[in-house]
Design an enzyme around this catalytic site. Structure first.
Site, short mmCIF file in Angstrom:
data_model
loop_
_atom_site.label_atom_id
_atom_site.label_comp_id
_atom_site.label_asym_id
_atom_site.label_seq_id
_atom_site.Cartn_x
_atom_site.Cartn_y
_atom_site.Cartn_z
N SER A 62 -6.25 -10.37 35.62
CA SER A 62 -7.30 -10.56 36.63
C SER A 62 -8.15 -9.30 36.76
CB SER A 62 -6.68 -10.88 37.99
OG SER A 62 -5.84 -12.00 37.90
N1 SAH Z 1 -1.38 -11.94 37.58
C1 SAH Z 1 -1.69 -11.73 36.17
C2 SAH Z 1 -2.81 -12.61 35.68
C3 SAH Z 1 -2.35 -13.98 35.54
S1 SAH Z 1 -3.30 -15.04 34.50
C4 SAH Z 1 -1.99 -10.29 35.87
O1 SAH Z 1 -1.99 -9.46 36.79
O2 SAH Z 1 -2.18 -9.97 34.70
C5 SAH Z 1 -2.43 -16.52 34.91
C6 SAH Z 1 -1.09 -16.65 34.28
O3 SAH Z 1 -0.50 -17.84 34.83
C7 SAH Z 1 -1.10 -16.86 32.77
O4 SAH Z 1 -0.30 -15.89 32.16
C8 SAH Z 1 -0.51 -18.27 32.59
O5 SAH Z 1 0.28 -18.39 31.44
C9 SAH Z 1 0.31 -18.41 33.84
N2 SAH Z 1 0.63 -19.78 34.26
C10 SAH Z 1 -0.14 -20.89 34.24
N3 SAH Z 1 0.54 -21.96 34.73
C11 SAH Z 1 1.78 -21.49 35.09
C12 SAH Z 1 2.93 -22.09 35.66
N4 SAH Z 1 3.00 -23.38 35.98
N5 SAH Z 1 4.01 -21.30 35.89
C13 SAH Z 1 4.00 -19.98 35.57
N6 SAH Z 1 2.93 -19.36 35.03
C14 SAH Z 1 1.83 -20.10 34.79
#
Ligand code: SAH
Length: 217
Positions: A62
């Site tokens: 993010s």
């Molecule tokens: N918070 C992170 C950014 C997250 S991007 C950071 O600081 O870098 C969103 C993430 O959510 C991705 O890695 C994706 O694989 C994950 N994601 C999507 N659906 C999900 C689910 N149902 N359970 C767990 N992770 C999930």
């Protein structure tokens, strides 16, 4: 060895100036967490540009201003139990760890195994392993083992609120979730008060989709 400290301070100054960072606690946390440690090698030099960046598997870390907005809204303090859905790089979890340590803990669920490993390695490198546990799985089901949580936040865009998450939110607890379509969402804050859920729309945002049983299929 590059020196990122001046760049980090400049970015946090800018986030303050733009109103995204308003508390001393979030300011301190963001001045401490080395975002370069949460990026693939070739992108370390971009760590202090205020933008999301690719971390592999079509996912993104993010933007710093979004981490700031969410960290301010979550109102984190030492001792709180936090659940994050979507570990990605682990960066946001590290910022939360700064805010809830030494007595609190962050559990972060990631559905993509290689990213869970990436997040875990990054958290270890940056010194947060003690306060953050990375769990591989479908975060739309929450993480019942350690519930209830004082704070829950979803770092991916959801078509609706996954019921297991609000079920695992403590009384008086706060949750943040981007709700809406696949490409554009509203960041919604939910507070559980006397068993009821109070919802406030905090405005537009853009996240990768939340994929799972209670998300997108
Ligand atoms: N918070 C992170 C950014 C997250 S991007 C950071 O600081 O870098 C969103 C993430 O959510 C991705 O890695 C994706 O694989 C994950 N994601 C999507 N659906 C999900 C689910 N149902 N359970 C767990 N992770 C999930």
């Amino acid at each position: 060895m590059e020196d990122f400290e001046a760049d980090r301070d400049r970015l946090v100054d800018d986030l303050k100036h733009r109103g995204y960072v308003s508390s001393k606690a979030v300011e301190r946390a963001m001045r401490r967490v080395p975002r370069e440690e949460f990026l693939p090698d070739g992108l370390r030099g971009e760590a202090y540009v205020d933008t999301p960046l690719p971390i592999g598997e079509g996912q993104t870390i993010s933007a710093p201003h979004m981490v700031a907005i969410m960290s301010e809204q979550l109102d984190l303090s030492s001792g709180l139990k936090v659940l994050e859905i979507g570990a990605g790089s682990g960066y946001h979890a590290a910022v939360c760890a700064e805010l809830v340590s030494p007595d609190g803990h962050v559990w972060t669920v990631e559905r993509i195994t290689s990213l869970a490993k990436f997040a875990e390695d990054n958290l270890k490198k940056a010194g947060y392993a003690e306060w953050v546990t990375v769990v591989i799985g479908d975060g739309t089901n929450g993480l019942a083992e350690h519930a209830p949580y004082d704070r829950i936040f979803v770092a991916a865009g959801a078509p609706q609120i996954p019921k297991p998450l609000t079920d695992q939110l403590a009384e008086g607890g706060k949750m943040l979730i981007p709700l809406g379509g696949r490409y554009y969402q509203d960041l919604v804050r939910i507070i559980r008060r006397n068993g009821a859920l109070e919802k406030v729309n905090l405005g537009g945002c853009v996240f990768v989709p939340l994929i799972g049983e209670h998300g997108y299929r």
